[in-house]
Design an enzyme around this catalytic site. Structure first.
Site, PDB file in Angstrom:
ATOM      1  N   LYS A   1      69.842  51.115  58.512  1.00  0.00           N
ATOM      2  CA  LYS A   1      68.821  52.165  58.646  1.00  0.00           C
ATOM      3  C   LYS A   1      68.680  52.496  60.126  1.00  0.00           C
ATOM      4  O   LYS A   1      68.658  51.601  60.973  1.00  0.00           O
ATOM      5  CB  LYS A   1      67.486  51.672  58.070  1.00  0.00           C
TER       6      LYS A   1
ATOM      7  N   ARG B   1      58.800  50.245  50.700  1.00  0.00           N
ATOM      8  CA  ARG B   1      59.225  48.843  50.821  1.00  0.00           C
ATOM      9  C   ARG B   1      58.260  48.062  51.697  1.00  0.00           C
ATOM     10  O   ARG B   1      58.111  46.856  51.550  1.00  0.00           O
ATOM     11  CB  ARG B   1      60.677  48.734  51.268  1.00  0.00           C
TER      12      ARG B   1
ATOM     13  N   GLN C   1      51.113  54.283  55.259  1.00  0.00           N
ATOM     14  CA  GLN C   1      51.134  52.853  54.932  1.00  0.00           C
ATOM     15  C   GLN C   1      49.869  52.410  54.199  1.00  0.00           C
ATOM     16  O   GLN C   1      49.922  51.539  53.334  1.00  0.00           O
ATOM     17  CB  GLN C   1      51.325  52.019  56.201  1.00  0.00           C
TER      18      GLN C   1
ATOM     19  N   ASP D   1      39.110  54.933  58.861  1.00  0.00           N
ATOM     20  CA  ASP D   1      40.092  55.628  59.699  1.00  0.00           C
ATOM     21  C   ASP D   1      39.327  56.261  60.854  1.00  0.00           C
ATOM     22  O   ASP D   1      38.173  56.688  60.673  1.00  0.00           O
ATOM     23  CB  ASP D   1      40.826  56.708  58.885  1.00  0.00           C
TER      24      ASP D   1
ATOM     25  N   ASP E   1      49.799  42.901  65.574  1.00  0.00           N
ATOM     26  CA  ASP E   1      48.507  42.298  65.916  1.00  0.00           C
ATOM     27  C   ASP E   1      47.575  43.302  66.598  1.00  0.00           C
ATOM     28  O   ASP E   1      46.553  42.911  67.164  1.00  0.00           O
ATOM     29  CB  ASP E   1      48.705  41.071  66.818  1.00  0.00           C
TER      30      ASP E   1
HETATM   31  N1  NAD Z   1      55.472  46.467  59.630  1.00  0.00           N
HETATM   32  C1  NAD Z   1      56.252  47.350  59.043  1.00  0.00           C
HETATM   33  O1  NAD Z   1      57.173  47.028  58.320  1.00  0.00           O
HETATM   34  C2  NAD Z   1      55.948  48.801  59.218  1.00  0.00           C
HETATM   35  C3  NAD Z   1      56.733  49.768  58.569  1.00  0.00           C
HETATM   36  C4  NAD Z   1      56.403  51.107  58.709  1.00  0.00           C
HETATM   37  C5  NAD Z   1      55.324  51.466  59.501  1.00  0.00           C
HETATM   38  N2  NAD Z   1      54.620  50.480  60.147  1.00  0.00           N
HETATM   39  C6  NAD Z   1      53.482  50.788  60.985  1.00  0.00           C
HETATM   40  O2  NAD Z   1      52.404  51.168  60.166  1.00  0.00           O
HETATM   41  C7  NAD Z   1      51.507  51.941  60.944  1.00  0.00           C
HETATM   42  C8  NAD Z   1      51.034  53.149  60.153  1.00  0.00           C
HETATM   43  O3  NAD Z   1      52.145  53.974  59.869  1.00  0.00           O
HETATM   44  P1  NAD Z   1      51.951  55.260  58.969  1.00  0.00           P
HETATM   45  O4  NAD Z   1      53.298  55.762  58.650  1.00  0.00           O
HETATM   46  O5  NAD Z   1      50.999  54.938  57.885  1.00  0.00           O
HETATM   47  O6  NAD Z   1      51.248  56.231  60.011  1.00  0.00           O
HETATM   48  P2  NAD Z   1      50.285  57.463  59.665  1.00  0.00           P
HETATM   49  O7  NAD Z   1      50.282  58.299  60.883  1.00  0.00           O
HETATM   50  O8  NAD Z   1      50.642  58.060  58.365  1.00  0.00           O
HETATM   51  O9  NAD Z   1      48.848  56.787  59.475  1.00  0.00           O
HETATM   52  C9  NAD Z   1      48.176  56.131  60.503  1.00  0.00           C
HETATM   53  C10 NAD Z   1      46.679  56.350  60.277  1.00  0.00           C
HETATM   54  O10 NAD Z   1      45.963  55.498  61.170  1.00  0.00           O
HETATM   55  C11 NAD Z   1      44.850  56.212  61.675  1.00  0.00           C
HETATM   56  N3  NAD Z   1      44.392  55.528  62.881  1.00  0.00           N
HETATM   57  C12 NAD Z   1      44.811  55.665  64.156  1.00  0.00           C
HETATM   58  N4  NAD Z   1      44.162  54.789  64.945  1.00  0.00           N
HETATM   59  C13 NAD Z   1      43.335  54.079  64.148  1.00  0.00           C
HETATM   60  C14 NAD Z   1      42.398  53.053  64.345  1.00  0.00           C
HETATM   61  N5  NAD Z   1      42.188  52.515  65.547  1.00  0.00           N
HETATM   62  N6  NAD Z   1      41.703  52.600  63.275  1.00  0.00           N
HETATM   63  C15 NAD Z   1      41.894  53.104  62.042  1.00  0.00           C
HETATM   64  N7  NAD Z   1      42.750  54.097  61.786  1.00  0.00           N
HETATM   65  C16 NAD Z   1      43.475  54.559  62.823  1.00  0.00           C
HETATM   66  C17 NAD Z   1      45.335  57.621  61.837  1.00  0.00           C
HETATM   67  O11 NAD Z   1      44.258  58.539  61.883  1.00  0.00           O
HETATM   68  C18 NAD Z   1      46.197  57.775  60.563  1.00  0.00           C
HETATM   69  O12 NAD Z   1      45.420  58.225  59.478  1.00  0.00           O
HETATM   70  C19 NAD Z   1      52.269  52.323  62.202  1.00  0.00           C
HETATM   71  O13 NAD Z   1      51.814  51.488  63.237  1.00  0.00           O
HETATM   72  C20 NAD Z   1      53.702  51.968  61.878  1.00  0.00           C
HETATM   73  O14 NAD Z   1      54.456  51.594  63.008  1.00  0.00           O
HETATM   74  C21 NAD Z   1      54.911  49.185  60.012  1.00  0.00           C
END
Ligand code: NAD
Length: 325
Positions: free
Chosen positions: A73, A116, A144, A165, A233
């Protein structure tokens, strides 16, 4: 496989295949079993960082012999993309035939990444959360937040969701969608603490930051709760993480890799990885009181467990476009 051709699956094609969350959870659990037995090849992900800051583009290869899956990927995460009305996560996935090495499919990876990651939380929760968990806290109501909820709803008798949020409109559209799709009661809360204290399961899914904002304080996570740190974290005060008795991850070498490049500077020692939990090398939750936690970094293996299922069902359903090699 059709000779000298590969199947291209657009984002709409991947979604149209209609793979269910239950199927993805089962595939990931099998992949973690393989990993626990040492039968997965998956080097830590190399990355580049165009524009600096928290932007990344990662290469994520994995080979799972038991699932006849091999591929890579190539995924980006650009936190400022929302200002351009673009998704944060974008990218492509290449599947190879493990017998010949030939590429057999190229597909959009946005749907797979969302699903996933939720499924990996659910696999962890199966071993670390109380089976009767019914109150879920979500901090970060984006892609997520949705997919983690969807996956947890497959395995747990969820009733209430406490949603926080920083963007009130994001929380509202999340609440509307979740109530419509799953019939769950969603309470939009004004302060982060109300999506943590009193919840059986907590998912933090805001932006990933090298320097955590440490909003979640010690004493907030209730006794007996489980937390999944999808945004690493970033949300957690180190002392709040240290209150857990079992701090887990999906992959220890990748956690070390992230530590070397500046993330996770103050976390508890790792109790187990998910492979060890799934193969019973280490017990998961042992009492209803303990606080447990996983930080799943997101593994190439998760994608490679899911992508062949999509490829095979797409062929069956005649979805996608065949391209010459
Ligand atoms: N660990 C993993 O395997 C994995 C995989 C994919 C994405 N992620 C991470 O998941 C996170 C979310 O990704 P996504 O695709 O859902 O993004 P997204 O942009 O769809 O959603 C993020 C949401 O968080 C909100 N937000 C921003 N700051 C905030 C805060 N301090 N408190 C509460 N809400 C807040 C935003 O308004 C938005 O609604 C990202 O950090 C991404 O890197 C992790």
């Amino acid at each position: 496989m059709i000779k000298n051709q590969l199947l291209y699956l657009s984002r709409a094609d991947v979604t149209a295949v209609g793979l269910t969350m239950s199927e993805i959870i089962a595939a990931l659990e099998k992949a973690f079993e393989e990993k626990g037995e040492g039968r997965v090849e998956m080097p830590p992900k190399p990355g580049i960082h165009p524009g600096g800051g928290d932007n990344f583009i990662h290469a994520m290869p994995a080979y799972i012999p038991a699932m006849k899956s091999a591929g890579l990927k190539w995924v980006s995460g650009f936190p400022e993309n929302f200002q351009r009305s673009l998704p944060y996560i974008n990218g492509l996935l290449v599947l190879n035939d493990p017998e010949t090495g030939l590429p057999i499919s190229v597909m959009d990876c946005v749907w797979i990444t969302a699903m996933r990651t939720g499924a990996a939380t659910a696999v962890a929760a199966k071993y670390l959360a109380r089976p009767d968990s019914s109150i879920l806290g979500i901090l970060g109501c984006g892609v997520q937040g949705r997919s983690n909820l969807e996956a947890l709803n497959v395995l747990f008798p969820l009733k209430n969701v406490m949603a926080y949020d920083i963007d009130a409109r994001a929380a509202q559209s999340f609440a509307n969608e979740i109530t419509n799709r799953f019939g769950l009661e969603v309470v939009i809360v004004d302060i982060p603490k109300d999506a943590v204290t009193g919840c059986d399961i907590v998912v933090t899914s805001g932006p990933i930051l090298k320097k955590p904002h440490c909003t979640i304080q010690p004493g907030w996570l209730s006794e007996g709760a489980f937390a999944s740190l999808v945004d690493f974290d970033s949300y957690w005060h180190p002392e709040a993480m240290h209150e857990t008795t079992k701090f887990c991850t999906d992959d220890v070498p990748q956690l070390h890799h992230y530590r070397e490049i500046g993330y996770f500077q103050d976390i508890p020692p790792v109790y187990a990885d998910l492979g060890e939990l799934v193969t019973n090398q280490k017990p998961g939750r042992e009492t209803p009181q303990e606080r447990t936690m996983t930080v799943n970094l997101g593994l190439a293996m998760d994608d490679m467990a899911t992508a062949p299922l999509i490829y095979r069902q797409a062929i069956k359903k005649n979805i996608g476009t065949w391209l010459p090699l």
